[in-house]
Write a protein that holds these residues in place. Sequence first.
Motif, PDB file in Angstrom:
ATOM      1  N   ASP A 197      62.861  51.923   8.283  1.00 12.64           N
ATOM      2  CA  ASP A 197      63.378  50.788   7.509  1.00 12.64           C
ATOM      3  C   ASP A 197      64.855  51.034   7.210  1.00 12.64           C
ATOM      4  N   ASN A 198      65.546  49.962   6.785  1.00 13.24           N
ATOM      5  CA  ASN A 198      66.903  50.058   6.235  1.00 13.24           C
ATOM      6  C   ASN A 198      67.872  50.738   7.196  1.00 13.24           C
ATOM      7  N   VAL A 199      67.954  50.194   8.425  1.00  6.65           N
ATOM      8  CA  VAL A 199      68.887  50.723   9.428  1.00  6.65           C
ATOM      9  C   VAL A 199      70.286  50.173   9.149  1.00  6.65           C
ATOM     10  N   SER A 200      71.311  51.029   9.280  1.00  5.49           N
ATOM     11  CA  SER A 200      72.679  50.561   9.014  1.00  5.49           C
ATOM     12  C   SER A 200      73.684  51.356   9.831  1.00  5.49           C
ATOM     13  N   PHE A 201      74.620  50.638  10.470  1.00  2.00           N
ATOM     14  CA  PHE A 201      75.779  51.254  11.121  1.00  2.00           C
ATOM     15  C   PHE A 201      76.964  51.114  10.175  1.00  2.00           C
ATOM     16  N   SER A 202      77.829  52.127  10.150  1.00  2.00           N
ATOM     17  CA  SER A 202      79.012  52.059   9.269  1.00  2.00           C
ATOM     18  C   SER A 202      80.071  51.125   9.827  1.00  2.00           C
ATOM     19  N   ALA A 203      80.024  50.844  11.136  1.00  4.57           N
ATOM     20  CA  ALA A 203      81.012  49.965  11.768  1.00  4.57           C
ATOM     21  C   ALA A 203      80.435  49.480  13.081  1.00  4.57           C
ATOM     22  N   GLY A 204      81.104  48.530  13.671  1.00  6.13           N
ATOM     23  CA  GLY A 204      80.665  47.987  14.955  1.00  6.13           C
ATOM     24  C   GLY A 204      80.288  46.515  14.851  1.00  6.13           C
TER      25      GLY A 204
END
Length: 540
Positions: A255-262
Amino acid sequence: TQEVGRTSSDAFDVFGGAVDGTVYYVRGEGGCITNTVLAGLIVDIDAADCAPDATPGTSFEEGLGSTNDYVDTGDPNQFHDLENNQGQPMVNYAARGKELGVEMVFIPQRMGTGAGIGATDGDAIGITNNADFNFPDGSQGLVLEDTDGVVGAYLSPVDISGLSGVTVSFDYYINPTSYEASGTGTDRVYASIASNRVDREVIIDSRADGSGGLPGLVLGQWTNFSYTITGSYDTPIQLAFAADLDAGTERIIFDNVSFSAGTVVCQDTEAPVVRCPDPISVAGDDASCMAAVDFTATAFDDCTSTVAITYSQESGTMFPVGATPVMVTATDESGKSSTCTFEVTVNDVTPPTLDCPEITVQVDPATNCAFVAADDSLDPLASDNCGAASILSANGLPSLAGDTIFQGTTEIVWTATDLAGLTSTCTQVVNVIVPPGCFATGVTSQDASDFANVTATPNPFRASTTISFQLPFTAEVGVDVLDVSGRVLQSATVQPAGNRTYAWEWKATDAAGGRAPAGVYFVRLRAQGQVFTQRVVLLR
């Protein structure tokens, strides 16, 4: 009437082309909603989810969650993509906004040594909304349970070209069971950075080794994992999860996947939604019987704002009278297209023209005392600016041909009708000049030896005519005006004007002083037993 999406659930997220404040409708089938009933919706767009600078991530909220088991219908002995099945957890959906989508696959091999292949017996695989899992973000997550082979999940591609130090994080939960201490080496959890489904960086590769856990992973609680991407990528990358589990209690939840940028690379799996204008109806031009018509269709796509719209007939061009269907085709940048059709109707607003010339004919008393038209040459002339026009008389006949016009004057009302149903009318006067021999009334031209130089001036006439003649003797002359039936309309006496010449003016009135109708009349002259009949024609 344009479908923008469908679902087998009681929840659905509307994407790509939804217009804020626009009314949409849900059409239910089966047990979803009462059959044929439309329920109105108002769509509110969350600007934050659509912000162009939002960083990629997902809480797996956009997929269809279910507490049911997922039963794979594919061949367990072949590599294949998992398919969404009716009423089961979703295993495949495209990215929308900043939310990453997911594509799940089955690989018929074991990372460990467990027996059995295939997720065909029903397991918790895919997007789950089971409240027992107490998701840290939202109400859904991605679960892998009792996979009996390798089940992989590839998230939507993310473009990080030109960026460095990008981190990806996610939360995971591993259900603790006795399998971690089994020592079989069967159970394995895997995560990687991939590109086009090919591993580029391994994030996690943990196998049960009989020590009571999965090395490097925390069991029995939600745990956040963060990883800094080390490679430099000119092509989009994917976060990938995989697991090889062989018991019903063995599961891992993400759950709660996140990229810092892109930037999320949209997975264009759908054709654009095209919306035709409402049907158009305009008046045609009197001269050309056509009309230039302007219109605009709209289209929306889930991956791009650039959608090419073409028409089977372009806006602003000339359309003919009648209904013309126009097909609209919307094509997105990936070549996917959709169509809709509307009608442009150009209306004929000009009635036909109809000319009814007056006809005067004379019959041959030797053959027939009534007039019969041999062909349509005497018919009224009809024309229309937009095509043909037909004519019909008041008695329902399309032509004078073959129709008997009886003796005297007949008025026929004609109606012209064009292809649009517009009409015009006129009245045609048919004068049939009948010789005296056609009547048994004594209206005959007898021996004229006592009458000389008999003339009617003018003849035919419209207001009055003067009958002039001479006699070899001086006498009072009786004058009668008869119609074609032999009925006397007017009588008078005439005295000589000198040198035995006579003249009498008929002002085309009947016995009552009213105006006589157009037609053929006979002026009968009587003097000392002699009779002479002069034919005159009254026009109107």
